[in-house]
Design an enzyme around this catalytic site. Sequence first.
Site, PDB file in Angstrom:
ATOM      1  CD  GLU B 138      18.214  25.480  -2.030  1.00 41.35           C
ATOM      2  OE1 GLU B 138      18.332  25.614  -0.794  1.00 41.35           O
ATOM      3  OE2 GLU B 138      18.784  26.214  -2.841  1.00 41.35           O
ATOM      4  CD  GLU B 141      11.773  24.372  -3.689  1.00 38.51           C
ATOM      5  OE1 GLU B 141      12.566  24.404  -2.727  1.00 38.51           O
ATOM      6  OE2 GLU B 141      11.114  25.362  -4.064  1.00 38.51           O
ATOM      7  CB  CYS B 167      21.805  29.254   1.723  1.00 38.21           C
ATOM      8  SG  CYS B 167      21.437  27.651   1.057  1.00 38.21           S
ATOM      9  CB  SER B 187      14.852  27.076  -2.926  1.00 39.17           C
ATOM     10  OG  SER B 187      14.594  26.036  -2.014  1.00 39.17           O
ATOM     11  CE  LYS B 226      22.705  32.197   7.363  1.00 39.11           C
ATOM     12  NZ  LYS B 226      21.616  31.467   6.710  1.00 39.11           N
ATOM     13  CD  GLU B 229      17.928  33.022   7.791  1.00 31.79           C
ATOM     14  OE1 GLU B 229      18.987  32.684   8.327  1.00 31.79           O
ATOM     15  OE2 GLU B 229      17.517  32.543   6.733  1.00 31.79           O
ATOM     16  CD  GLU B 234       9.584  34.872   7.922  1.00 31.72           C
ATOM     17  OE1 GLU B 234       9.350  35.833   8.695  1.00 31.72           O
ATOM     18  OE2 GLU B 234      10.319  34.977   6.925  1.00 31.72           O
ATOM     19  CB  CYS B 378      29.447  31.890   4.097  1.00 33.48           C
ATOM     20  SG  CYS B 378      27.874  31.564   3.309  1.00 33.48           S
TER      21      CYS B 378
END
Lengths: 118, 391, 221
Positions: B138, B141, B167, B187, B226, B229, B234, B378
């Site tokens: 990241e 990037e 994230c 990102s 999460k 996620e 994908e 978090c």
Amino acid sequence: MSIFTEKVGMTRRQFLKGSGMLAVAVIVTGVFAKIGFDAFAASDEYIDQRIAGLYTLDEQMAIRKSHENPEIIQIYQDFLSPGEQKYLSEKAHHLLHTKYGKDIPAFIEELNQHRDVA
Amino acid sequence: MLSSIVLSNGIIQVTDKCKACDHCTSICPTHAIKGRLGEKHHIEIRKCINCGQCLINCPFGAINDVSMVDERIIKALKDPNKFVVVQEAPAVRVALGEEFGQAPGTNVKHKMYAALRKLGFDKVYDTEFTADLTITEEGTELIYRVFNALGVPGYEDFGPLPQFTSCCPAWVKYAEDKYPHVLPHISTAKSPQQMFGAISKTYLAEKLGVDPSSIYSVSVMPCTAKKYECDRPEFMVSGFRDVDAVMTTRELAQMIKSAGIDFMSLEDEQADRFIGASTGAATIFGATGGVMEAALRTAYEVLSGETLGKVEFKAVRGRKPVREATVEIPVKALGGKVLPVNVCIVTGTKYVDPVIEDVLAGRSKYHFIEVMNCPGGCINGGGQPIRRDTY
Amino acid sequence: MSEEVIKGKVLKHDTQTRTMHWLHLLAFIILGLTGIGFYWDIAGIANIFGGPANASLVHRWAGVVFTVGPILYILLNFDRFSRFVDTITSFSRDDFAWLKTMGGYVPFIKIEEVPPQEKYNAGQKILGILIIIGCILIIITGFPMWLWCDVVSSAFLAICYNVHFWTAIIMILLVLGHFFLAAIHPKSRVEFASMMLDGYIDAEITAEHNAKWFAELQKTE
């Protein structure tokens, strides 16, 4: 036939008791409100404590920068960009990057094709 | 199937224990909770980003998250053909101890590794390794996006500035649902959890000589989003589900307790080799501003070619919902020209809207924006131990 | 005293007192009913008031009446309130003696003579104190749930809900007992008319039940 009624007014003792009761009610309410606000102020102390825990742990670590992690260096050398230290290599891009929102269906298609080729 | 429930109904549900107190509607960052004071509340799935803030703030414990423990994790641990690997997020290690009588912030990382081995996980790794990987990817990037914006040839493929972090799955879903135009700014790097999933079934399988199809990848997260996620369609670049199951810090504590493990008297252990080593930069991912600080440590050294004397960037720390800072980085590739990098940290999705509006209107002066859904980062996630002793 | 027949009436409860009592009672009934409906999820009760959200609205505004009623009364009739507080917080030897015999209300406790009482007997005094404490608790836990529900912490809100619930249960039981003694029990149901209707009660009954108070009234005559 006679009608009996109470005497109006109050004695000193009665006045003190009456005001005392009112004062107690006001104080109880005030104390309760204070407990409520203090409680609210203290209710997220644990967040600061957990954050402090992480920063302390960070300070105790021997290595504190991501690119100096020996296993990170190793994964680029051995796998993601064999022989060199190239971030965002083609393999890294394939494995570690994704797409969002309306691009996802085409992205899934692309991943499936990639697998068929491999 | 559990995964279809996860994808269609989300992770968070209000149960019948709801006392209609209306506390959660003010907590919810997306106004997904419907119901007036006195009316039993329910969640509008379309708007819910699965962050679980309502869950940890419900006075009556009336909000539940979908559990993957019984249906997936226990089954995989019992299956002798499965090679079960586990990762744990940075925020778990400073909160798990609370379930065993420790003060908040107590580091129980090494006992956590030991407990996971006792629970039957074949290999115990660490999400912090892929947090470091996230920074290299990241961060790089971001550098390329800056080069693109400066008109350096060869970087035209990279997206626009500012770059948002990716994230936090709750934040990503929020952007997808409400601000599709901001998606090119996020990102493309996967979250550390998903990077671990992809790496565990490719690189790790290769290193250990294990058939990737037998690897079962579990993660311990401070987060309910999460779980959503890991089931997103994908994430199957390895040819399998990258991450098979997610459990929260609470659920791990529950597993340790029901296995009869005396957690605090466990011997300290270390994470396994190859994808278990971590750095301090990865550790602070769990706190708001941590991803930013970790990225700055690496970006500064990579861009300037110099070694940082003092690695702390105190300006990005704190608890304010929206913070900003400017870091001046001398860029070697541009002949030592000093580049002022403007960064912004948002903690709490309800505060992100004005920042996004500025970006979409082209008014934003920032280069890099960290967004974490939960107030404080978090460590205050929807999967963390629920505090009932602090009033 | 029982030999001699006392004629006449005693004004026991003034108009304002009775109005406040009525207001408080009606608010209490509405609050109790809707509250029970919320706690045990009784759809029928919520539907009487137009669904859960509206029932909650009714509960909250009845709560305002429940709070403002007595406060207004106290401010307008501070002397009455003071005398009331003085009476219910002063316990004499007669009061303890009354409590020992339970005022003759309990069938299996034998009584020779019920000790003379003031305007309120010892049982009523205790009820008065408990109702005041209960009202304070239920009011100060009630308003945060409404006005601060998005400001306070969840644990504090949970405490408010629990204190509110248990206070309400105890108050409902107390009020049911109060109703039984003041309106149904043959020994004391004459009190009902004095509080709920015109405020007067027979002097003879007062002389028997509240001998000390009646003696005082006679003195001031």
